[in-house]
Enzyme design. Structure first.
Site, PDB file in Angstrom:
ATOM      1  N   TYR A   1      -7.718  -6.826 -14.513  1.00 40.06           N
ATOM      2  CA  TYR A   1      -6.549  -5.938 -14.436  1.00 40.06           C
ATOM      3  C   TYR A   1      -6.959  -4.470 -14.340  1.00 40.06           C
ATOM      4  O   TYR A   1      -6.229  -3.671 -13.749  1.00 40.06           O
ATOM      5  CB  TYR A   1      -5.577  -6.203 -15.596  1.00 40.06           C
TER       6      TYR A   1
ATOM      7  N   ASP B   1       3.089  -3.126 -10.249  1.00 43.75           N
ATOM      8  CA  ASP B   1       2.774  -1.737  -9.909  1.00 43.75           C
ATOM      9  C   ASP B   1       3.975  -0.852 -10.242  1.00 43.75           C
ATOM     10  O   ASP B   1       5.067  -1.352 -10.534  1.00 43.75           O
ATOM     11  CB  ASP B   1       2.352  -1.609  -8.430  1.00 43.75           C
TER      12      ASP B   1
ATOM     13  N   HIS C   1       7.961  -8.791 -14.598  1.00 42.77           N
ATOM     14  CA  HIS C   1       6.631  -9.308 -14.930  1.00 42.77           C
ATOM     15  C   HIS C   1       5.720  -8.264 -15.568  1.00 42.77           C
ATOM     16  O   HIS C   1       4.503  -8.436 -15.576  1.00 42.77           O
ATOM     17  CB  HIS C   1       5.969  -9.895 -13.673  1.00 42.77           C
TER      18      HIS C   1
HETATM   19  N1  LIG Z   1       2.170  -5.153  -6.117  1.00 44.37           N
HETATM   20  C1  LIG Z   1       2.189  -5.943  -7.212  1.00 44.37           C
HETATM   21  O1  LIG Z   1       2.573  -5.522  -8.307  1.00 44.37           O
HETATM   22  C2  LIG Z   1       1.777  -7.392  -7.085  1.00 44.37           C
HETATM   23  C3  LIG Z   1       0.784  -7.763  -6.185  1.00 44.37           C
HETATM   24  C4  LIG Z   1       0.411  -9.123  -6.121  1.00 44.37           C
HETATM   25  C5  LIG Z   1       1.039 -10.064  -6.960  1.00 44.37           C
HETATM   26  N2  LIG Z   1       2.029  -9.671  -7.795  1.00 44.37           N
HETATM   27  C6  LIG Z   1       2.710 -10.709  -8.606  1.00 44.37           C
HETATM   28  O2  LIG Z   1       2.588 -11.984  -7.989  1.00 44.37           O
HETATM   29  C7  LIG Z   1       3.831 -12.721  -7.894  1.00 44.37           C
HETATM   30  C8  LIG Z   1       3.961 -13.214  -6.455  1.00 44.37           C
HETATM   31  O3  LIG Z   1       5.264 -13.377  -5.944  1.00 44.37           O
HETATM   32  P1  LIG Z   1       5.806 -12.510  -4.709  1.00 44.37           P
HETATM   33  O4  LIG Z   1       6.933 -13.308  -4.148  1.00 44.37           O
HETATM   34  O5  LIG Z   1       6.036 -11.119  -5.163  1.00 44.37           O
HETATM   35  O6  LIG Z   1       4.587 -12.440  -3.688  1.00 44.37           O
HETATM   36  P2  LIG Z   1       4.118 -13.482  -2.564  1.00 44.37           P
HETATM   37  O7  LIG Z   1       2.732 -13.089  -2.148  1.00 44.37           O
HETATM   38  O8  LIG Z   1       4.343 -14.871  -2.984  1.00 44.37           O
HETATM   39  O9  LIG Z   1       5.104 -13.187  -1.335  1.00 44.37           O
HETATM   40  C9  LIG Z   1       5.005 -11.993  -0.624  1.00 44.37           C
HETATM   41  C10 LIG Z   1       6.091 -11.962   0.423  1.00 44.37           C
HETATM   42  O10 LIG Z   1       6.028 -10.690   1.045  1.00 44.37           O
HETATM   43  C11 LIG Z   1       6.126 -10.886   2.433  1.00 44.37           C
HETATM   44  N3  LIG Z   1       5.472  -9.712   3.058  1.00 44.37           N
HETATM   45  C12 LIG Z   1       4.191  -9.577   3.465  1.00 44.37           C
HETATM   46  N4  LIG Z   1       4.018  -8.352   4.000  1.00 44.37           N
HETATM   47  C13 LIG Z   1       5.217  -7.726   3.910  1.00 44.37           C
HETATM   48  C14 LIG Z   1       5.673  -6.432   4.307  1.00 44.37           C
HETATM   49  N5  LIG Z   1       4.877  -5.525   4.880  1.00 44.37           N
HETATM   50  N6  LIG Z   1       6.973  -6.121   4.085  1.00 44.37           N
HETATM   51  C15 LIG Z   1       7.813  -7.030   3.500  1.00 44.37           C
HETATM   52  N7  LIG Z   1       7.438  -8.248   3.119  1.00 44.37           N
HETATM   53  C16 LIG Z   1       6.140  -8.594   3.324  1.00 44.37           C
HETATM   54  C17 LIG Z   1       5.500 -12.219   2.725  1.00 44.37           C
HETATM   55  O11 LIG Z   1       5.982 -12.749   3.948  1.00 44.37           O
HETATM   56  C18 LIG Z   1       5.941 -13.031   1.512  1.00 44.37           C
HETATM   57  O12 LIG Z   1       7.182 -13.666   1.732  1.00 44.37           O
HETATM   58  C19 LIG Z   1       4.898 -11.772  -8.336  1.00 44.37           C
HETATM   59  O13 LIG Z   1       5.503 -12.336  -9.426  1.00 44.37           O
HETATM   60  C20 LIG Z   1       4.188 -10.470  -8.746  1.00 44.37           C
HETATM   61  O14 LIG Z   1       4.380 -10.247 -10.126  1.00 44.37           O
HETATM   62  C21 LIG Z   1       2.395  -8.350  -7.878  1.00 44.37           C
END
Ligand SMILES: NC(=O)c1ccc[n+]([C@@H]2O[C@H](COP(=O)([O-])OP(=O)(O)OC[C@H]3O[C@@H](n4cnc5c(N)ncnc54)[C@H](O)[C@@H]3O)[C@@H](O)[C@H]2O)c1
Length: 230
Positions: A54, A90, A105
Site C-alpha cells: 500500500y 485514491d 472501500h
Molecule cells: N484508483 C483506485 O483507488 C483503485 C485502483 C484499483 C483498484 N481499486 C479497487 O478495486 C476494486 C475494483 O473494482 P472496480 O469496478 O473499481 O474496477 P475494475 O478494474 O473491476 O473495473 C474497471 C472498469 O473501468 C473501466 N475502464 C477502464 N478504463 C476506463 C476509462 N478510461 N474510463 C472509464 N472506465 C474505464 C473498465 O472497462 C472496467 O469496467 C474497487 O473496489 C476499488 O476499491 C481502486
C-alpha cells in the site's frame, strides 16, 4: 431546490490519471495475488508486505492528478446537489474539488488501528510511507484505511440511502463485479435517470433503463456534463 445527483465511481475513472484499474491486463494489480496483500489474513501473516504494497500504491496516488472527469463531476455541484460514492481508495475526487465524497472501500491517504477500536478513528498519513512503528494511541500498529476482501463495508448502508434518494444516477468506470457496491444499482428509484459511462459497457450487466455511454470517463463525463447542464 437542487436535484439530487449521485455518482458511483470505480477504478476506471482514475485510469486517465495514470492509476491502473483493478482488472486491467498487465496492470499492476495483476502482478499480485490479492490474497497475499489485500485480506485480513494477509495482514495477520505479513503486515510488512501489506504495508509496503500500500505504500507503493500511495506513492502512485500522490504522483497522480485528478482528470477532467473528476473535475466535471465536481462542477456539477453548481447545478445539482451531488454526492460521490466511490469504490476508489485514491483521493482524486477530493482533489478534483468534489465536496461530498463517500469512500466505500476506504482512503489510502489514511490509516486506522489494527486493534479493536478501528472504525471511525482515522489518522492521516504524511507523504507516502506508513511505517511499522506507526501506532494508534492504544499501542496497536496502524494499517491502511482500506476495506480488504472479506471485510465488512461499513458505509454501504449510508450509500444505499443516498442512492435511493437520487434523481439522477451516474455510474462511471466500474466493472460492477465487487459487492456490495455493485448491488447499489438495484436501489435506484423508479423515476431516477441512470447513466453508465464505461468503454466496455457491453460487458456490464445493467438493470433495465440504464443509459449506456460507451466512452472513457473523460469523454463520457464531458458529454454528459453538457447534456445535464444545458
Ligand atoms: N484508483 C483506485 O483507488 C483503485 C485502483 C484499483 C483498484 N481499486 C479497487 O478495486 C476494486 C475494483 O473494482 P472496480 O469496478 O473499481 O474496477 P475494475 O478494474 O473491476 O473495473 C474497471 C472498469 O473501468 C473501466 N475502464 C477502464 N478504463 C476506463 C476509462 N478510461 N474510463 C472509464 N472506465 C474505464 C473498465 O472497462 C472496467 O469496467 C474497487 O473496489 C476499488 O476499491 C481502486
Amino acid at each position: 431546490m437542487k436535484k439530487k445527483l449521485v455518482v458511483l465511481s470505480g477504478s476506471g475513472i482514475s485510469a486517465e490519471s495514470g492509476i491502473d484499474t483493478f482488472r486491467s491486463t498487465n496492470g499492476l494489480w495483476n502482478q499480485y495475488d490479492i490474497k497475499q496483500v489485500a485480506t485480513p489474513e494477509a495482514w495477520a501473516k505479513s503486515p510488512d508486505l501489506v504495508t509496503e504494497f500500500y505504500n507503493q500504491r500511495r506513492k502512485s496516488v500522490l504522483e497522480a492528478h485528478p482528470n477532467e472527469a473528476h473535475r466535471k463531476i465536481a462542477a456539477l455541484e453548481n447545478t445539482y446537489d451531488v454526492v460521490v460514492i466511490t469504490q476508489n481508495i485514491d483521493d482524486l475526487h477530493e482533489r478534483g474539488e468534489s465536496q461530498n465524497v463517500l469512500h466505500l472501500h476506504g482512503n489510502i491517504r489514511m490509516a486506522k488501528s489494527s486493534g479493536p477500536k478501528a472504525e471511525n478513528n482515522y489518522y492521516p498519513i504524511k507523504g507516502w510511507e506508513l511505517k511499522a512503528s506507526d501506532r494508534c494511541p492504544d499501542g496497536y500498529r496502524l494499517r491502511p484505511h482500506v476495506v480488504w476482501f472479506g471485510e465488512p463495508v461499513p458505509m454501504i448502508e449510508t450509500a444505499t440511502k443516498v442512492v435511493s434518494a437520487a434523481e439522477i444516477f451516474i455510474v462511471v468506470g466500474t466493472s460492477l463485479q465487487v459487492y456490495p457496491a455493485a448491488g447499489l444499482l438495484d436501489h435506484v428509484s423508479k423515476n431516477c435517470r441512470c447513466y453508465v459511462i464505461d468503454p466496455a459497457t457491453e460487458e456490464l450487466t445493467l438493470p433495465q433503463g440504464f443509459v449506456a455511454i460507451k466512452k472513457n470517463a473523460v469523454a463520457g463525463m464531458n458529454a454528459l456534463f453538457k447534456e445535464l447542464t444545458s
